[in-house]
Design a protein around this motif. Structure first.
Motif, PDB file in Angstrom:
ATOM      1  N   UNK A  18     -24.440 -51.669   7.105  1.00  0.00           N
ATOM      2  CA  UNK A  18     -24.616 -53.065   7.513  1.00  0.00           C
ATOM      3  C   UNK A  18     -24.536 -53.202   9.025  1.00  0.00           C
ATOM      4  N   UNK A  19     -23.589 -52.495   9.639  1.00  0.00           N
ATOM      5  CA  UNK A  19     -23.447 -52.562  11.099  1.00  0.00           C
ATOM      6  C   UNK A  19     -24.655 -51.959  11.804  1.00  0.00           C
ATOM      7  N   UNK A  20     -25.154 -50.837  11.286  1.00  0.00           N
ATOM      8  CA  UNK A  20     -26.317 -50.201  11.896  1.00  0.00           C
ATOM      9  C   UNK A  20     -27.552 -51.090  11.767  1.00  0.00           C
ATOM     10  N   UNK A  21     -27.734 -51.699  10.603  1.00  0.00           N
ATOM     11  CA  UNK A  21     -28.898 -52.577  10.414  1.00  0.00           C
ATOM     12  C   UNK A  21     -28.825 -53.791  11.328  1.00  0.00           C
ATOM     13  N   UNK A  22     -27.617 -54.278  11.601  1.00  0.00           N
ATOM     14  CA  UNK A  22     -27.480 -55.419  12.514  1.00  0.00           C
ATOM     15  C   UNK A  22     -27.860 -55.047  13.942  1.00  0.00           C
ATOM     16  N   UNK A  26     -32.978 -48.632  11.072  1.00  0.00           N
ATOM     17  CA  UNK A  26     -33.412 -48.535   9.680  1.00  0.00           C
ATOM     18  C   UNK A  26     -32.527 -47.475   9.031  1.00  0.00           C
ATOM     19  N   UNK A  27     -31.892 -47.811   7.916  1.00  0.00           N
ATOM     20  CA  UNK A  27     -30.867 -46.936   7.340  1.00  0.00           C
ATOM     21  C   UNK A  27     -31.228 -46.497   5.923  1.00  0.00           C
ATOM     22  N   UNK A  28     -31.255 -45.181   5.723  1.00  0.00           N
ATOM     23  CA  UNK A  28     -31.340 -44.599   4.389  1.00  0.00           C
ATOM     24  C   UNK A  28     -29.967 -44.032   4.062  1.00  0.00           C
ATOM     25  N   UNK A 105     -17.041 -48.575  14.713  1.00  0.00           N
ATOM     26  CA  UNK A 105     -18.479 -48.512  14.492  1.00  0.00           C
ATOM     27  C   UNK A 105     -19.234 -48.653  15.804  1.00  0.00           C
ATOM     28  N   UNK A 106     -18.674 -49.415  16.742  1.00  0.00           N
ATOM     29  CA  UNK A 106     -19.324 -49.576  18.045  1.00  0.00           C
ATOM     30  C   UNK A 106     -19.498 -48.226  18.737  1.00  0.00           C
ATOM     31  N   UNK A 107     -18.499 -47.358  18.619  1.00  0.00           N
ATOM     32  CA  UNK A 107     -18.610 -46.030  19.226  1.00  0.00           C
ATOM     33  C   UNK A 107     -19.666 -45.208  18.505  1.00  0.00           C
ATOM     34  N   UNK A 108     -19.708 -45.302  17.188  1.00  0.00           N
ATOM     35  CA  UNK A 108     -20.729 -44.575  16.422  1.00  0.00           C
ATOM     36  C   UNK A 108     -22.126 -44.988  16.872  1.00  0.00           C
TER      37      UNK A 108
END
Length: 220
Positions: A18-22, A26-28, A105-108
């Protein structure tokens, strides 16, 4: 930017996805080593987040298989293991970065953006193509110093093109990198996005290479 997220903890993978999509990724998602191995061998990804402790196949074995098959996408290892031997094994298998749980998640996201940028040959966080500037670390675009407002799909297409500036990007590759797997994709959707981008940054900056794809240029 298309990410393969390999994590067997469904709650954690859901939060990360969810964080990456925001942030326009594009997430698989794969939740075991066998599915991850297959996805990495058959699909196009800009970067992979790979947990070590997976059902069916462990992360290091999956990574070794990818590298032996010639898959060169950058891989960030995500794990709760603290042993130095795990880090050594991961890097020997072909890992590019390592992040311990728990993490922000921000660091990721920052690490993933840096991995994608460097994998495309850009040492600086700011990628310049003529008057167009992409700050790959924070994800913003400017032209002549003025911020450009983009939709999520426009951002994904333009970031893909500028990271490969002066190189033809295949139309199919663009489709795979900008749409989620369950999206209902119209055959002309890329052309529509390209047309919108041309209006925003100048038609002369995006060339159509017949039968191949598109190329972002610094031409004025």
């Amino acid at each position: 930017m298309r990410v393969l997220l390999v994590e067997d903890d469904s709650d954690l993978s859901g939060r990360i996805a969810a964080s990456l999509r925001s942030e326009n990724f594009v997430v698989d998602v794969a939740r075991n080593g066998e599915d991850a191995q297959h996805a990495g061998l058959t699909e196009i990804f800009d970067v992979v987040v790979l947990d070590l402790g997976l059902p069916k196949l462990d992360g290091v074995s999956v990574l070794k298989t990818w590298r032996e098959a010639g898959r060169t996408f950058p891989v960030l290892i995500l794990t709760a293991r603290e042993g130095w031997s795990d880090k050594v094994a991961s890097f020997k298998a072909g890992a590019d970065d390592f992040l311990m749980k728990p993490f922000r998640v921000e660091e990721l996201i920052l690490r993933l953006r840096a991995l994608v940028r460097r994998a495309n040959g850009h040492a600086s966080a700011k990628v310049v193509c003529g008057a167009l500037v992409f700050d790959a670390q924070v994800g913003t675009f400017e032209k002549d110093g003025i911020p450009i407002k983009l939709t999520a799909l426009e951002w994904r297409v333009l970031s893909c093109l500028i990271l490969r500036k002066e190189i033809v990007v295949d139309r199919r590759e663009l489709l795979e990198r900008v749409y989620d797997g369950d999206a209902d994709v119209d055959s002309n959707s890329v052309e529509v996005i390209i047309a919108r981008l041309r209006r925003k940054i100048g038609a002369e900056h995006i060339e159509t290479v017949r039968g191949r794809g598109y190329m972002l240029t610094a031409a004025s």
